[in-house]
Design a protein around this motif. Structure first.
Motif, PDB file in Angstrom:
ATOM      1  N   ASN A 215       9.707   9.618   0.530  1.00  0.00           N
ATOM      2  CA  ASN A 215       9.206   8.906  -0.438  1.00  0.00           C
ATOM      3  C   ASN A 215      10.067   7.681  -0.821  1.00  0.00           C
ATOM      4  OD1 ASN A 215       7.251   7.583  -2.098  1.00  0.00           O
ATOM      5  ND2 ASN A 215       7.852   9.131  -3.600  1.00  0.00           N
ATOM      6  N   ASN A 216      11.389   7.882  -1.071  1.00  0.00           N
ATOM      7  CA  ASN A 216      12.277   7.245  -1.845  1.00  0.00           C
ATOM      8  C   ASN A 216      12.787   6.352  -0.864  1.00  0.00           C
ATOM      9  OD1 ASN A 216      12.410   8.767  -4.240  1.00  0.00           O
ATOM     10  ND2 ASN A 216      14.220   9.769  -3.682  1.00  0.00           N
ATOM     11  N   GLN A 217      12.775   6.760   0.508  1.00  0.00           N
ATOM     12  CA  GLN A 217      13.072   5.695   1.439  1.00  0.00           C
ATOM     13  C   GLN A 217      11.947   4.725   1.792  1.00  0.00           C
ATOM     14  OE1 GLN A 217      14.009   8.199   4.953  1.00  0.00           O
ATOM     15  NE2 GLN A 217      16.084   9.090   4.141  1.00  0.00           N
ATOM     16  N   CYS A 218      10.892   5.258   1.557  1.00  0.00           N
ATOM     17  CA  CYS A 218       9.573   4.308   1.923  1.00  0.00           C
ATOM     18  C   CYS A 218       9.677   3.336   0.533  1.00  0.00           C
ATOM     19  CB  CYS A 218       8.341   5.112   1.899  1.00  0.00           C
ATOM     20  SG  CYS A 218       7.996   6.065   3.259  1.00  0.00           S
ATOM     21  N   GLN A 219       9.700   3.636  -0.495  1.00  0.00           N
ATOM     22  CA  GLN A 219       9.889   2.875  -1.518  1.00  0.00           C
ATOM     23  C   GLN A 219      10.867   1.464  -1.491  1.00  0.00           C
ATOM     24  OE1 GLN A 219       7.611   2.871  -4.132  1.00  0.00           O
ATOM     25  NE2 GLN A 219       6.573   4.975  -3.739  1.00  0.00           N
ATOM     26  N   THR A 220      11.998   2.180  -1.127  1.00  0.00           N
ATOM     27  CA  THR A 220      13.224   1.347  -0.906  1.00  0.00           C
ATOM     28  C   THR A 220      12.629   0.063   0.194  1.00  0.00           C
ATOM     29  OG1 THR A 220      14.722   2.912  -1.552  1.00  0.00           O
ATOM     30  CG2 THR A 220      15.608   1.005  -0.380  1.00  0.00           C
ATOM     31  N   ALA A 221      12.186   0.553   1.309  1.00  0.00           N
ATOM     32  CA  ALA A 221      11.854  -0.355   2.553  1.00  0.00           C
ATOM     33  C   ALA A 221      10.854  -1.111   2.057  1.00  0.00           C
ATOM     34  CB  ALA A 221      11.403   0.618   3.596  1.00  0.00           C
ATOM     35  N   LYS A 222       9.827  -0.880   1.119  1.00  0.00           N
ATOM     36  CA  LYS A 222       8.961  -1.592   0.645  1.00  0.00           C
ATOM     37  C   LYS A 222       9.405  -2.777  -0.387  1.00  0.00           C
ATOM     38  CE  LYS A 222       4.162  -2.597   0.138  1.00  0.00           C
ATOM     39  NZ  LYS A 222       3.407  -3.283   1.286  1.00  0.00           N
ATOM     40  N   LEU A 223      10.343  -2.235  -1.338  1.00  0.00           N
ATOM     41  CA  LEU A 223      10.665  -3.203  -2.266  1.00  0.00           C
ATOM     42  C   LEU A 223      11.495  -4.421  -1.426  1.00  0.00           C
ATOM     43  CD1 LEU A 223      11.337  -4.055  -5.108  1.00  0.00           C
ATOM     44  CD2 LEU A 223      13.413  -2.467  -4.986  1.00  0.00           C
ATOM     45  N   ALA A 224      12.389  -3.912  -0.384  1.00  0.00           N
ATOM     46  CA  ALA A 224      12.933  -4.807   0.371  1.00  0.00           C
ATOM     47  C   ALA A 224      12.378  -5.944   1.105  1.00  0.00           C
ATOM     48  CB  ALA A 224      13.919  -4.218   1.212  1.00  0.00           C
ATOM     49  N   GLU A 225      10.951  -5.173   1.694  1.00  0.00           N
ATOM     50  CA  GLU A 225       9.991  -6.065   2.289  1.00  0.00           C
ATOM     51  C   GLU A 225       9.350  -7.208   1.273  1.00  0.00           C
ATOM     52  OE1 GLU A 225       5.626  -5.554   4.004  1.00  0.00           O
ATOM     53  OE2 GLU A 225       7.160  -4.018   4.491  1.00  0.00           O
ATOM     54  N   THR A 226       9.006  -6.742   0.278  1.00  0.00           N
ATOM     55  CA  THR A 226       8.666  -7.585  -0.919  1.00  0.00           C
ATOM     56  C   THR A 226       9.539  -8.698  -1.256  1.00  0.00           C
ATOM     57  OG1 THR A 226       7.141  -5.789  -1.778  1.00  0.00           O
ATOM     58  CG2 THR A 226       7.298  -7.607  -3.166  1.00  0.00           C
ATOM     59  N   SER A 227      10.800  -8.080  -1.677  1.00  0.00           N
ATOM     60  CA  SER A 227      11.742  -9.282  -2.033  1.00  0.00           C
ATOM     61  C   SER A 227      12.277 -10.181  -0.961  1.00  0.00           C
ATOM     62  CB  SER A 227      12.847  -8.275  -2.878  1.00  0.00           C
ATOM     63  OG  SER A 227      13.683  -7.637  -1.835  1.00  0.00           O
TER      64      SER A 227
END
Length: 228
Positions: A215-227
């Motif tokens: 979940n942490n990895q998914c959240q990090t990847a999503k944040l990077a994609e958004t930013s």
């Protein structure tokens, strides 16, 4: 002869190991939330399904999904008949038998009423209705009014319109997905923020750790994609 027997035993052991199947993780999905997440052919679908699919797929297990009414889902989690329950929010009454996961999505509790309602929400006489097993019921502690448990959100909305209850407690994501209801006669008020995640039965700490890491990895990847 002795060497032959040893070779046979080793061969049998290796064959058994090769044929061993890792047991599937049983994931219970709340039936009352099928408007936002539900099982379709072994994969989750719905407006909040993406982050759950991401964390499940990244944890390295195989899964069997079962759809259950919320109260039954919690009961089966307690009994050890399912391993993971979602989508769920924190409820201290579950701490003895399950571990709450890291936040998957942000949402909020809403208090729904009809526009003609004159009852104040914090007065002792206020009547609340919610789906059976709903963690939001903890918000009603200290109120003396009657509260009602129903099986489906449609029943809760119907009770409002028939003036059998004054307020419905529901999550923002679930209410937003109830497109089949005509909402022009309803008012939605935000009560509090909440973190939506999952529960893992306490007997499986490694599973909980794997799901949290994924979940942490998914959240990090999503944040990077958004930013980005």
């Amino acid at each position: 002869m002795h060497r032959y027997l040893v070779s046979v035993i080793l061969l049998v052991a290796m064959s058994a190991e090769a044929g061993a199947v890792t047991p599937e993780i049983r994931v219970g999905v709340g039936a009352e939330f099928e408007s936002v997440v539900s099982d379709e052919n072994g994969r989750l679908k719905g407006v909040i399904a993406e982050p759950y699919n991401c964390l499940l797929e990244g944890a390295g297990y195989s899964y069997e999904f079962v759809t259950l009414p919320l109260a039954r889902l919690v009961h089966e989690l307690r009994a050890g008949n399912i391993d993971v329950g979602l989508p769920l929010v924190h409820d201290s009454s579950r701490e003895d038998y399950a571990t709450f996961g890291n936040t998957v999505i942000k949402s909020s509790y809403l208090r729904i009423s009809v526009r003609s309602n004159q009852q104040k929400p914090d007065e002792p006489e206020a009547r609340y209705v919610y789906v059976r097993g709903f963690a939001g019921r903890a918000l009603l502690r200290g109120l003396d009014g009657r509260s009602f448990e129903v099986s489906e959100w449609s029943q809760a909305i119907a009770m409002l319109r028939r003036q059998r209850a004054d307020y419905v407690l529901i999550t923002e994501k679930t209410y937003g997905a109830l497109t089949e209801f005509r909402k022009t006669d309803l008012i939605a008020e935000k009560v509090s923020d909440l973190n939506v995640a999952f529960y893992v039965r306490k007997a499986l700490p490694k599973l909980a750790e794997a799901l949290n890491q994924s979940n942490n990895q998914c959240q990090t990847a999503k944040l990077a994609e958004t930013s980005g």
